[in-house]
Enzyme design. Structure first.
Site, PDB file in Angstrom:
ATOM      1  N   GLN A  37      29.755  20.178  -6.820  1.00  0.00           N
ATOM      2  CA  GLN A  37      28.952  19.029  -6.426  1.00  0.00           C
ATOM      3  C   GLN A  37      28.954  17.906  -7.448  1.00  0.00           C
ATOM      4  OE1 GLN A  37      25.613  21.896  -5.099  1.00  0.00           O
ATOM      5  NE2 GLN A  37      25.249  20.066  -3.880  1.00  0.00           N
ATOM      6  N   ARG A  97      20.501  24.727 -15.603  1.00  0.00           N
ATOM      7  CA  ARG A  97      21.226  25.649 -14.741  1.00  0.00           C
ATOM      8  C   ARG A  97      22.458  24.943 -14.173  1.00  0.00           C
ATOM      9  NH1 ARG A  97      20.409  27.220  -8.577  1.00  0.00           N
ATOM     10  NH2 ARG A  97      22.059  28.774  -8.485  1.00  0.00           N
ATOM     11  N   HIS A 142      28.924  29.403  -6.941  1.00  0.00           N
ATOM     12  CA  HIS A 142      28.054  28.553  -6.133  1.00  0.00           C
ATOM     13  C   HIS A 142      28.867  28.020  -4.947  1.00  0.00           C
ATOM     14  CE1 HIS A 142      24.225  25.971  -6.340  1.00  0.00           C
ATOM     15  NE2 HIS A 142      24.820  25.612  -5.221  1.00  0.00           N
ATOM     16  N   ASN A 187      24.994  32.303  -6.107  1.00  0.00           N
ATOM     17  CA  ASN A 187      23.959  31.428  -5.582  1.00  0.00           C
ATOM     18  C   ASN A 187      23.837  31.572  -4.069  1.00  0.00           C
ATOM     19  OD1 ASN A 187      22.157  28.883  -5.805  1.00  0.00           O
ATOM     20  ND2 ASN A 187      23.645  28.329  -4.223  1.00  0.00           N
ATOM     21  N   GLU A 188      22.630  31.826  -3.612  1.00  0.00           N
ATOM     22  CA  GLU A 188      22.278  31.801  -2.187  1.00  0.00           C
ATOM     23  C   GLU A 188      23.269  32.551  -1.284  1.00  0.00           C
ATOM     24  OE1 GLU A 188      21.401  27.914  -0.698  1.00  0.00           O
ATOM     25  OE2 GLU A 188      19.915  27.482  -2.250  1.00  0.00           O
ATOM     26  N   ASN A 393      15.200  29.889  -4.705  1.00  0.00           N
ATOM     27  CA  ASN A 393      15.303  28.496  -4.291  1.00  0.00           C
ATOM     28  C   ASN A 393      14.370  28.282  -3.105  1.00  0.00           C
ATOM     29  OD1 ASN A 393      17.322  28.354  -6.179  1.00  0.00           O
ATOM     30  ND2 ASN A 393      18.996  28.145  -4.721  1.00  0.00           N
ATOM     31  N   TYR A 395      12.483  25.177  -0.554  1.00  0.00           N
ATOM     32  CA  TYR A 395      12.421  23.780  -0.153  1.00  0.00           C
ATOM     33  C   TYR A 395      11.414  23.495   0.956  1.00  0.00           C
ATOM     34  CZ  TYR A 395      16.764  22.963  -2.767  1.00  0.00           C
ATOM     35  OH  TYR A 395      17.703  22.860  -3.765  1.00  0.00           O
ATOM     36  N   GLU A 472      15.723  26.343  -7.831  1.00  0.00           N
ATOM     37  CA  GLU A 472      15.905  25.063  -7.128  1.00  0.00           C
ATOM     38  C   GLU A 472      14.628  24.714  -6.383  1.00  0.00           C
ATOM     39  OE1 GLU A 472      19.286  24.541  -4.544  1.00  0.00           O
ATOM     40  OE2 GLU A 472      20.621  25.677  -5.869  1.00  0.00           O
ATOM     41  N   GLU A 528      26.624  16.494  -1.469  1.00  0.00           N
ATOM     42  CA  GLU A 528      25.694  17.424  -0.826  1.00  0.00           C
ATOM     43  C   GLU A 528      26.365  18.127   0.350  1.00  0.00           C
ATOM     44  OE1 GLU A 528      22.478  19.723  -0.083  1.00  0.00           O
ATOM     45  OE2 GLU A 528      23.032  18.620  -1.893  1.00  0.00           O
ATOM     46  N   TRP A 529      27.444  18.871   0.045  1.00  0.00           N
ATOM     47  CA  TRP A 529      28.124  19.723   1.012  1.00  0.00           C
ATOM     48  C   TRP A 529      28.496  18.968   2.284  1.00  0.00           C
ATOM     49  CZ3 TRP A 529      29.758  23.009  -2.198  1.00  0.00           C
ATOM     50  CH2 TRP A 529      28.945  23.499  -3.222  1.00  0.00           C
ATOM     51  N   PHE A 537      19.771  13.979  -3.989  1.00  0.00           N
ATOM     52  CA  PHE A 537      18.741  14.907  -4.454  1.00  0.00           C
ATOM     53  C   PHE A 537      18.348  14.672  -5.918  1.00  0.00           C
ATOM     54  CE2 PHE A 537      19.388  17.665  -0.768  1.00  0.00           C
ATOM     55  CZ  PHE A 537      18.161  18.310  -0.649  1.00  0.00           C
TER      56      PHE A 537
END
Length: 566
Positions: A37, A97, A142, A187-188, A393, A395, A472, A528-529, A537
């Site tokens: 990213q 991070r 990630h 990650n995730e 994470n 949101y 996050e 952002e993907w 962000f």
């Protein structure tokens, strides 16, 4: 205003009832990023391609190159890492991070070919962090697995990747372990399984089969065997099957009625070599989730046995979930649905890590043969008790209600991760109250700060109060290529969002949750993907159009500085 201008002269709001000392002297405050990213330099210094290189450039799939209109080097942390570390230092963060690009270290994904220039870059970054007394939290993966492994054996659909990931981790532990005391393996894993293997065309490698769209013309669900299934007719206008997240379409563009939803891609292109038609694609997500757990477990086992005593570090994994409230709090079915939603997101991974088994609700509701229960039992000794800490994470939040399935006699409903849960999501509850204000550029975040405390308390109760870092939290502003710089700089709404969430983290600590860190997403505006550069962000504005990708700290950065100096 350049990167040095992080001052209270911007008229920042007070930190309210928050003080740095409220969180304890050992608490980490930091920011987070990921390699793909922000780094740029995708074809520089021997880096190999990742699945995201191929995916972002696929104009036929997306209708555009996802880097448009700014280009892959719009942020270029690879070149500007020193100024980015200086920004963190001026804010007062004591942790950072970031993730390592697997294909920058191993261009083919294999240990036989090591790219020394890639190793040198991360050593320079770590040295700069050490000079500024900023603790690195390093994520090994990630989302950006090497494309070569996807081409060779379909990546996380194959158990072989766990050994290649362990070998990659071994090199990172050896090369960077002296400086790194906090390792995050993956990650995730939920996002990678859901976005890459459930939803159609949302995350690389893009093998999902379920279309996150609603069709007014279809009267039923067409199954892969040609049979017809009928869903329960929906009367509420705000109900939706798909969990809104940063990897899905904008919430505002998705029709909220779920009647007449076509779940199955009956017209899948048979020529696609990545989708074997002798397998059920609706089990892919469950396979990928398990193989991520296995890869994590093998890397963690290696670290604990070979490096931990000498390097004196910790290793964990970062998971993501929203918070779920019952649509009707007086309905036992809706209360059970909210618990089931947590099981299908957080519990999917936490239960194997802590207890060595899947949540009972998943075992009851997932089609036999889809959930790899036997594989988990065989790999339990590798996966269970493999974490020294958990990254979380968080949101957004949503209301959840129970959903029934109806189908004609003699036919069977299609099974996939979305409908296995037997739930519907809502932004308003049965009394018409919203879960929270819709925030952010992409519309999927509904601010519910209390949810971060509820989540932390849930993990404490259900999973033996592990060491936790919030890895996050944040929300995004739009970039429509016409926004004024100063409009983006004065991000009062983000300041309120961060303040309120941190207030509930503080309360969770008061209730003896073992949470010891908070990382805002993100240090920088970035790629952002699927949204590309349309979503910002960062607490630092990046001028993508400028020759030097100038950085401008936002009001939120100044607010953090004020908090950390208080």
């Amino acid at each position: 205003m350049g990167s040095g201008a992080i001052t209270s002269s911007m008229g920042i709001p007070a930190a309210g009832f928050l003080r740095r000392e409220d969180f304890g002297k050992d608490f980490f405050f930091g920011s987070a990023t990921s390699a793909f990213q922000i780094e740029g330099a995708l074809d520089k210094d021997g880096r190999g391609k990742s699945v995201w290189d191929e995916y972002a450039d696929d104009e036929k799939r997306h209708g555009r190159n996802l880097f448009h209109p700014y280009g892959e080097d719009a942020v270029c942390h690879y070149k500007h890492y020193e100024k980015d570390v200086e920004i963190m230092k001026k804010i007062g963060f004591n942790a950072y991070r970031f993730s390592i690009s697997w294909s920058r270290i191993l261009p083919t994904g294999k240990k036989e070919k090591i790219n020394q220039k890639g190793i040198d870059f991360y050593k320079k970054l770590l040295k700069k962090l050490e000079e500024q007394k900023i603790e690195p939290f390093v994520t090994l993966l990630h989302f950006d697995i090497p494309q070569a492994l996807e081409d060779e054996y379909r990546g996380f659909l194959n158990r072989r990747i766990a050994d290649d990931f362990r070998d990659y981790a071994d090199i990172c532990f050896r090369e960077f372990g002296k400086e790194v005391k906090y390792w995050i393996t993956i990650n995730e894993p939920w996002s990678y399984a859901y976005g890459g293997y459930v939803l159609k065309d949302f995350l690389a490698p893009g093998l999902g089969q379920v279309d996150d769209k609603f069709d007014d013309d279809e009267k039923a669900v067409t199954n892969s065997d040609g049979s017809i299934s009928y869903l329960e007719k929906e009367n509420d206008d705000d109900a939706f099957l798909f969990l809104a997240c940063r990897y899905s379409y904008q919430t505002l563009t998705v029709k909220m009625s779920i009647k007449n939803l076509l779940l199955n891609r009956s017209n899948s292109e048979p020529s696609d070599p990545q989708i074997p038609h002798d397998e059920d694609p609706f089990k892919y997500a469950y396979i990928v989730a398990h193989n991520q757990l296995l890869a994590h477990g093998k890397a963690a086992k290696l670290y604990k046995e070979k490096y931990q005593r000498e390097q004196n570090g910790k290793i964990g994994i970062t998971l993501v979930t929203g918070w779920f409230e019952p649509y009707d709090c007086d309905s036992q079915k809706d209360r059970d649905a909210a618990k089931r939603a947590l099981d299908f997101s957080l519990g999917w991974f936490m239960h194997p890590l802590i207890y060595g088994e899947y949540p009972k609700s998943m075992c009851r509701n997932v089609k036999e043969g889809h959930l790899p229960v036997a594989d988990l039992e065989a790999d339990k000794s590798i996966i269970k008790d493999s974490c020294d800490f958990i990254g979380l994470n968080y949101y957004t939040a949503v209301y959840v209600s129970h959903r029934k399935r109806k189908y004609k006699s003699g036919s069977k409903p299609e099974n996939n991760y979305v409908i296995d849960q037997k739930i519907k999501h809502h932004v308003k509850n049965s009394k018409g109250n919203s879960i929270g204000k819709q925030q952010g550029a992409l519309g999927w975040i509904h601010g519910y700060p209390k949810g971060i405390m509820d989540l932390l308390l849930h993990v404490k109760r259900e999973y033996n109060n592990p060491l936790i870092y919030i890895t996050e939290n944040g929300f995004d502003d739009p970039d429509d290529h016409s926004a004024k710089l100063w409009d983006s700089i004065y991000d009062h709404e983000r300041v309120s969002f961060l303040h309120d969430h941190l207030s509930f983290v503080k309360e969770a600590k008061r209730q003896h949750v073992n949470v010891q860190g908070y990382f805002v997403w993100s240090l920088l505006d970035n790629f952002e993907w699927k949204a590309g550069f349309t979503s910002r962000f960062g607490i630092t504005y990046v001028d993508y159009d400028s020759e030097k990708q100038e950085r401008h700290p936002k009001l939120s950065a100044a607010w953090f500085k004020s908090l950390l100096e208080n």
